[in-house]
Enzyme design. Sequence first.
Site, PDB file in Angstrom:
ATOM      1  N   GLU A  33       0.853  -1.200   0.000  1.00  7.13           N
ATOM      2  CA  GLU A  33       0.000   0.000   0.000  1.00  7.13           C
ATOM      3  C   GLU A  33       0.883   1.242   0.000  1.00  7.13           C
ATOM      4  OE1 GLU A  33      -2.410   2.998   0.182  1.00  7.13           O
ATOM      5  OE2 GLU A  33      -3.247   0.992  -0.126  1.00  7.13           O
ATOM      6  N   SER A  47     -19.242   5.275   2.334  1.00  3.72           N
ATOM      7  CA  SER A  47     -20.439   5.514   3.146  1.00  3.72           C
ATOM      8  C   SER A  47     -20.731   4.387   4.129  1.00  3.72           C
ATOM      9  CB  SER A  47     -21.659   5.723   2.240  1.00  3.72           C
ATOM     10  OG  SER A  47     -21.488   6.858   1.422  1.00  3.72           O
ATOM     11  N   ILE A  49     -22.267   1.496   3.438  1.00  4.13           N
ATOM     12  CA  ILE A  49     -23.523   0.786   3.162  1.00  4.13           C
ATOM     13  C   ILE A  49     -23.229  -0.595   2.593  1.00  4.13           C
ATOM     14  CG2 ILE A  49     -25.642   0.773   1.788  1.00  4.13           C
ATOM     15  CD1 ILE A  49     -25.500   3.833   1.763  1.00  4.13           C
ATOM     16  N   HIS A  51     -25.007  -2.912   0.440  1.00  5.60           N
ATOM     17  CA  HIS A  51     -26.173  -2.826  -0.456  1.00  5.60           C
ATOM     18  C   HIS A  51     -26.819  -4.195  -0.658  1.00  5.60           C
ATOM     19  CE1 HIS A  51     -25.525   1.347  -1.730  1.00  5.60           C
ATOM     20  NE2 HIS A  51     -24.233   1.080  -1.702  1.00  5.60           N
ATOM     21  N   VAL A 174       4.290   1.742  -5.710  1.00  6.11           N
ATOM     22  CA  VAL A 174       4.884   1.052  -6.858  1.00  6.11           C
ATOM     23  C   VAL A 174       5.379   2.079  -7.868  1.00  6.11           C
ATOM     24  CG1 VAL A 174       4.439  -0.517  -8.796  1.00  6.11           C
ATOM     25  CG2 VAL A 174       3.474  -1.004  -6.530  1.00  6.11           C
ATOM     26  N   LYS A 251     -26.313   6.561  -7.237  1.00  9.08           N
ATOM     27  CA  LYS A 251     -27.503   6.113  -6.512  1.00  9.08           C
ATOM     28  C   LYS A 251     -28.236   7.295  -5.878  1.00  9.08           C
ATOM     29  CE  LYS A 251     -26.005   1.395  -5.519  1.00  9.08           C
ATOM     30  NZ  LYS A 251     -24.782   1.368  -6.335  1.00  9.08           N
ATOM     31  N   ARG A 312     -14.413   8.132  -5.983  1.00  3.43           N
ATOM     32  CA  ARG A 312     -14.737   6.790  -6.468  1.00  3.43           C
ATOM     33  C   ARG A 312     -13.984   6.522  -7.770  1.00  3.43           C
ATOM     34  NH1 ARG A 312     -20.971   8.470  -6.079  1.00  3.43           N
ATOM     35  NH2 ARG A 312     -20.131  10.356  -5.204  1.00  3.43           N
ATOM     36  N   ILE A 337     -13.638  -0.422  -9.251  1.00  9.14           N
ATOM     37  CA  ILE A 337     -14.476  -0.956  -8.171  1.00  9.14           C
ATOM     38  C   ILE A 337     -15.059   0.207  -7.374  1.00  9.14           C
ATOM     39  CG2 ILE A 337     -14.631  -2.622  -6.296  1.00  9.14           C
ATOM     40  CD1 ILE A 337     -13.745  -3.862  -8.943  1.00  9.14           C
ATOM     41  N   SER A 339     -19.092   1.920  -6.207  1.00 13.70           N
ATOM     42  CA  SER A 339     -20.280   1.343  -5.588  1.00 13.70           C
ATOM     43  C   SER A 339     -20.888   0.276  -6.500  1.00 13.70           C
ATOM     44  CB  SER A 339     -21.311   2.442  -5.313  1.00 13.70           C
ATOM     45  OG  SER A 339     -22.447   1.924  -4.698  1.00 13.70           O
TER      46      SER A 339
END
Length: 355
Positions: A33, A47, A49, A51, A174, A251, A312, A337, A339
Amino acid sequence: MRLYDVIIIGGGIVGASIARELSRYKLNIALIEKEEELAFGVSKSNSGIIHPGTQNPPSSLKGRLCVQGNILTRKIARELGVDFKETGELIVAFNEEEVVRLEAIKKDAVLLGVPNLKIVGRSWLKANEPNLNLEAIAALYAPTAGIISPYRLVYALSENAAKNGVDIHTLTEVKQIQRSRRIFEVATAKGMFQAKYLINAAGLFADTISKMAGIDDFKIMARKGEEFILDKKKELLTRHLLFPLPSKTSKGILVIKTSDGNPMIGPTAEEIGDKEDLSTSDEGLKKVLDSAKRLIPSVSATDIIAYFAGLRPAAGINDFIIRHEDKAPGFINVAGIQSPGLTAAPAIALMVAGI
């Protein structure tokens, strides 16, 4: 310089889920990382959630993985002691035309296998969501939606993976990838790593990592979402996660619970060029507040105690990119990747393990 069987690039929810899943096997695995802590990229601003799978095309990979991930998350939360709360969600309609759209969303969700869906009317809403706008005439109720702490889940997954032998390296950005004699040589800020398999779960920078490996057929755009946390005294503002009808890119702006009890409103959805831009704005606040008040009229700016923005990783297609790259044997892309990525993560991990 140690030779690993597998190196996973990216320590967010997807990378941590893959690390934990692969740690079941007799493999030498490293999770690397670039940030100082795991989850400090996309995942920290999620968030939270889980889903049910109600707002995805029935033919989509993300839809199938969301429904599977919703089930798997419960099992993982029990195993790792992470607090998961099943709250249920309501997608709210304000006129008959919107009710027709609810029927279509329900039909697609049933095809995906989302359980126990029903469309509820005014009387149900008045009894079960008393602060909801009285102009709402119906909602699609999905009881299997829930909430979890995304960063606590990342920590739990990665700690379990580490106990199973996975090496975790942070501050390990990286810089270059080369392939020689079926071995990947990965140059990082902390030196050289080698691996037989390389899994790209680098979130916003998955396109950069993919390009280093010789695969340059997608581009990740940052889609900013501004969110606003309300005072905990408003904990009982809603009983469910409240959604408007979705748009093509989002959404919508929601009124949701969080795992810590504070309600939260947002997010916006704005594509930006800068993958480091986490600023918030007066315009974002106004947009979120106006939309939230349409669902819950009593929401006020004076209730807000904190605000933040998340990014996102949008890949320009309405689905995830999860595939082995034949042009770079041993390289697996896990990109775009967004939501419902948090929900789908354990199912993504199973899929990647299968690959």
